[in-house]
Motif scaffolding. Structure first.
Motif, PDB file in Angstrom:
ATOM      1  N   TYR A  42       0.858  -1.173   0.000  1.00  0.00           N
ATOM      2  CA  TYR A  42       0.000   0.000   0.000  1.00  0.00           C
ATOM      3  C   TYR A  42       0.900   1.231   0.000  1.00  0.00           C
ATOM      4  O   TYR A  42       1.684   1.443   0.920  1.00  0.00           O
ATOM      5  CB  TYR A  42      -0.906   0.026   1.236  1.00  0.00           C
ATOM      6  N   LEU A  57      -5.966  -3.840   8.990  1.00  0.00           N
ATOM      7  CA  LEU A  57      -6.206  -2.726   8.076  1.00  0.00           C
ATOM      8  C   LEU A  57      -7.449  -1.930   8.470  1.00  0.00           C
ATOM      9  O   LEU A  57      -7.447  -0.701   8.395  1.00  0.00           O
ATOM     10  CB  LEU A  57      -6.321  -3.234   6.641  1.00  0.00           C
ATOM     11  N   VAL A  58      -8.492  -2.613   8.891  1.00  0.00           N
ATOM     12  CA  VAL A  58      -9.702  -1.917   9.325  1.00  0.00           C
ATOM     13  C   VAL A  58      -9.392  -1.045  10.537  1.00  0.00           C
ATOM     14  O   VAL A  58      -9.803   0.116  10.602  1.00  0.00           O
ATOM     15  CB  VAL A  58     -10.839  -2.926   9.618  1.00  0.00           C
ATOM     16  N   VAL A 103      -9.178  -2.441   2.475  1.00  0.00           N
ATOM     17  CA  VAL A 103      -8.816  -3.852   2.410  1.00  0.00           C
ATOM     18  C   VAL A 103      -8.518  -4.183   0.951  1.00  0.00           C
ATOM     19  O   VAL A 103      -9.299  -3.826   0.070  1.00  0.00           O
ATOM     20  CB  VAL A 103      -9.970  -4.725   2.959  1.00  0.00           C
ATOM     21  N   TRP A 143      -3.451  -0.178  -3.273  1.00  0.00           N
ATOM     22  CA  TRP A 143      -2.765  -1.469  -3.147  1.00  0.00           C
ATOM     23  C   TRP A 143      -2.259  -1.901  -4.515  1.00  0.00           C
ATOM     24  O   TRP A 143      -2.893  -1.659  -5.535  1.00  0.00           O
ATOM     25  CB  TRP A 143      -3.720  -2.536  -2.615  1.00  0.00           C
ATOM     26  N   TRP A 151      -7.645  -9.626  -2.646  1.00  0.00           N
ATOM     27  CA  TRP A 151      -6.598 -10.641  -2.649  1.00  0.00           C
ATOM     28  C   TRP A 151      -6.570 -11.317  -4.007  1.00  0.00           C
ATOM     29  O   TRP A 151      -7.613 -11.729  -4.527  1.00  0.00           O
ATOM     30  CB  TRP A 151      -6.850 -11.673  -1.551  1.00  0.00           C
ATOM     31  N   GLU A 208      -6.726  -8.227   7.311  1.00  0.00           N
ATOM     32  CA  GLU A 208      -7.889  -7.371   7.088  1.00  0.00           C
ATOM     33  C   GLU A 208      -8.332  -6.693   8.386  1.00  0.00           C
ATOM     34  O   GLU A 208      -8.669  -5.504   8.384  1.00  0.00           O
ATOM     35  CB  GLU A 208      -9.030  -8.170   6.470  1.00  0.00           C
ATOM     36  N   ARG A 209      -8.305  -7.406   9.502  1.00  0.00           N
ATOM     37  CA  ARG A 209      -8.669  -6.796  10.782  1.00  0.00           C
ATOM     38  C   ARG A 209      -7.685  -5.686  11.140  1.00  0.00           C
ATOM     39  O   ARG A 209      -8.076  -4.631  11.640  1.00  0.00           O
ATOM     40  CB  ARG A 209      -8.737  -7.854  11.884  1.00  0.00           C
ATOM     41  N   GLU A 217      -4.811 -13.914   6.172  1.00  0.00           N
ATOM     42  CA  GLU A 217      -5.385 -12.823   5.397  1.00  0.00           C
ATOM     43  C   GLU A 217      -6.524 -12.148   6.182  1.00  0.00           C
ATOM     44  O   GLU A 217      -6.711 -10.930   6.089  1.00  0.00           O
ATOM     45  CB  GLU A 217      -5.928 -13.313   4.048  1.00  0.00           C
ATOM     46  N   GLN A 218      -7.269 -12.916   6.962  1.00  0.00           N
ATOM     47  CA  GLN A 218      -8.331 -12.333   7.779  1.00  0.00           C
ATOM     48  C   GLN A 218      -7.752 -11.449   8.877  1.00  0.00           C
ATOM     49  O   GLN A 218      -8.305 -10.390   9.181  1.00  0.00           O
ATOM     50  CB  GLN A 218      -9.198 -13.437   8.389  1.00  0.00           C
TER      51      GLN A 218
END
Length: 138
Positions: A9, A119-120, A126, A14, A129, A116-117, A112-113
């Motif tokens: 990023y 990044l939030v 997000v 991204w 992918w 994402e958490r 990956e989850q």
């Protein structure tokens, strides 16, 4: 087999590959179990931490990575987020997502989850992918 790939990023979006500008956030995912997170500010300060497992724990090789000082990295990443994105985030919230230096297994989610958490929390978009269909032929 999990996802392998690097997403960066910088300049507000991204992309795959290497950073093109600072500040940047680079996330390198290994088999959906480890994410190496590198961040750099415009003044070249930055750091590195892991999500999922630290490589030395995952591979059972003490020399695969240096144990991360999660307190220092959480504080450093919180500063980066504030400077680069303008979002205020508590270091304790970030630290809770980081790989345990003691090797305590992470949650059952794919890394990956967890990315994402993170990044939030940071107020970042997000990424989409890449999928197997995105890979070059052959």
């Amino acid at each position: 087999m999990g996802y392998f790939g690097t997403l960066v990023y910088s300049e507000g979006r991204w992309r795959t590959g290497r950073p093109t500008a600072v500040p940047f956030l680079m996330v390198d995912v290994h088999d959906s179990d480890i994410a190496t997170v590198d961040y750099r500010a415009a003044d070249a300060t930055g750091g590195r931490f892991f999500l999922g497992y630290e490589p030395r724990v995952y591979f059972d090789e003490p020399d695969a990575s240096v144990p991360v000082d999660t307190d220092a990295e959480a504080a450093g990443f919180a500063r980066w987020v504030k400077d680069a994105v303008g979002t205020e985030v508590e270091p304790a919230e970030l630290r809770g997502l980081m790989a345990s230096p003691g090797g305590v297994p992470p949650t059952d989610e794919v890394v990956e989850q967890t990315v994402e958490r993170l990044l939030v929390l940071a107020g970042l978009p997000v990424p989409e992918w890449p999928t197997d269909e995105d890979a070059p032929p052959g």
